[in-house]
Design a protein around this motif. Structure first.
Motif, PDB file in Angstrom:
ATOM      1  N   MET A  26       0.842  -1.189   0.000  1.00 43.26           N
ATOM      2  CA  MET A  26       0.000   0.000   0.000  1.00 43.26           C
ATOM      3  C   MET A  26       0.884   1.248   0.000  1.00 43.26           C
ATOM      4  SD  MET A  26      -3.312  -1.092   2.371  1.00 43.26           S
ATOM      5  CE  MET A  26      -3.417   0.511   3.022  1.00 43.26           C
TER       6      MET A  26
ATOM      7  N   GLU B 138      -7.891   0.868  -1.145  1.00 40.36           N
ATOM      8  CA  GLU B 138      -6.581   0.501  -1.682  1.00 40.36           C
ATOM      9  C   GLU B 138      -6.244  -0.948  -1.302  1.00 40.36           C
ATOM     10  OE1 GLU B 138      -1.978   1.992  -1.985  1.00 40.36           O
ATOM     11  OE2 GLU B 138      -3.105   2.569  -0.191  1.00 40.36           O
ATOM     12  N   GLU B 139      -6.503  -1.308  -0.066  1.00 43.11           N
ATOM     13  CA  GLU B 139      -6.220  -2.661   0.391  1.00 43.11           C
ATOM     14  C   GLU B 139      -7.007  -3.691  -0.406  1.00 43.11           C
ATOM     15  OE1 GLU B 139      -6.349  -5.156   4.563  1.00 43.11           O
ATOM     16  OE2 GLU B 139      -6.321  -2.972   4.629  1.00 43.11           O
TER      17      GLU B 139
ATOM     18  N   TYR C 138      -9.880   9.032   5.473  1.00 41.64           N
ATOM     19  CA  TYR C 138      -8.592   8.343   5.330  1.00 41.64           C
ATOM     20  C   TYR C 138      -8.780   6.823   5.403  1.00 41.64           C
ATOM     21  CZ  TYR C 138      -3.882   6.760   6.512  1.00 41.64           C
ATOM     22  OH  TYR C 138      -2.678   6.100   6.529  1.00 41.64           O
TER      23      TYR C 138
ATOM     24  N   CYS D 199      -7.913   3.975   2.499  1.00 43.14           N
ATOM     25  CA  CYS D 199      -7.016   2.850   2.775  1.00 43.14           C
ATOM     26  C   CYS D 199      -7.712   1.513   2.561  1.00 43.14           C
ATOM     27  CB  CYS D 199      -6.484   2.944   4.207  1.00 43.14           C
ATOM     28  SG  CYS D 199      -5.350   4.338   4.450  1.00 43.14           S
TER      29      CYS D 199
ATOM     30  N   ASP E 146      -1.658   5.171   1.876  1.00 43.56           N
ATOM     31  CA  ASP E 146      -1.687   5.423   3.324  1.00 43.56           C
ATOM     32  C   ASP E 146      -0.475   6.227   3.784  1.00 43.56           C
ATOM     33  OD1 ASP E 146       0.029   3.217   2.858  1.00 43.56           O
ATOM     34  OD2 ASP E 146      -0.273   2.475   4.896  1.00 43.56           O
TER      35      ASP E 146
END
Length: 155
Positions: A1, A150-151, A143, A147, A4
Motif C-alpha cells: 500500500m 486501496e487494500e 482516510y 485505505c 496510506d
C-alpha cells in the motif's frame, strides 16, 4: 500500500469553502503546508498552476486530481478535499468538482508519483467510492475509507 503514506487524516478538508479552482488551490495548499511545513507555499501553487495550464486535472464525475512537482516536498504528499456545493473547475466533463485529491511530488520521485496516480485512478473508477467518501463526517473516516479501498484493490 502506498496511499496510506501519501495521505493522512491531518490533510483532509471535509468542507471546502472554495468556489473556483484558484481558491481551491490556495485552500488545499494551505492544508498541505500545515501538515508538511517544509513545503514552500508559493512554489507548490506555482507547480500546480503550471501543470493545470497544460490540461485540466478535473478528470471525471466531479473528481479532480491536481498535481505538480515541488522541490520542497520530501517525497509525494497529498491532501483530500470534499466540496459539498461543488467547485467551478473547468473540468474535462464541464461538471463541478466535489472530490479533490491534490498531490505534490518531489521531482526525484517520478516513479512513486506515477504509482500513486495509477492507484488513485484505479480506486476512483469505482463510483461507490466517491459516494461513500462524500458521506463521511470525519477526516479519519475519509482516510480509513481510502485505505480500505486501496487494500481491497491489491487483493
Amino acid at each position: 500500500m502506498i496511499l496510506d503514506k501519501v495521505f493522512s487524516p491531518e490533510c483532509v478538508v471535509l468542507n471546502l469553502e472554495s468556489s473556483d479552482k484558484d481558491e481551491l488551490f490556495e485552500e488545499m495548499v494551505q492544508c498541505l503546508v500545515s501538515g508538511h511545513p517544509e513545503i514552500d507555499r508559493d512554489q507548490a501553487l506555482s507547480a500546480l498552476r503550471e501543470r493545470e495550464a497544460k490540461m485540466s486535472t478535473g478528470i471525471m464525475h466531479g473528481i479532480a486530481v491536481p498535481h505538480g512537482n515541488c522541490d520542497t516536498a520530501r517525497s509525494v504528499v497529498g491532501a483530500i478535499g470534499i466540496s459539498r456545493g461543488g467547485v467551478d473547475y473547468d473540468s474535462l466533463d464541464k461538471a463541478p468538482v466535489h472530490l479533490v485529491f491534490m498531490l505534490l511530488c518531489n521531482p526525484g520521485e517520478t516513479d512513486l508519483h506515477l504509482q500513486v496516480l495509477k492507484e488513485l485512478a484505479s480506486i476512483l473508477q469505482n463510483p461507490l467510492f466517491g459516494k461513500q467518501l462524500q458521506e463521511k463526517t470525519s477526516a479519519q473516516q475519509v482516510y480509513d475509507l481510502l485505505c480500505s479501498y486501496e487494500e481491497s484493490s491489491e487483493q
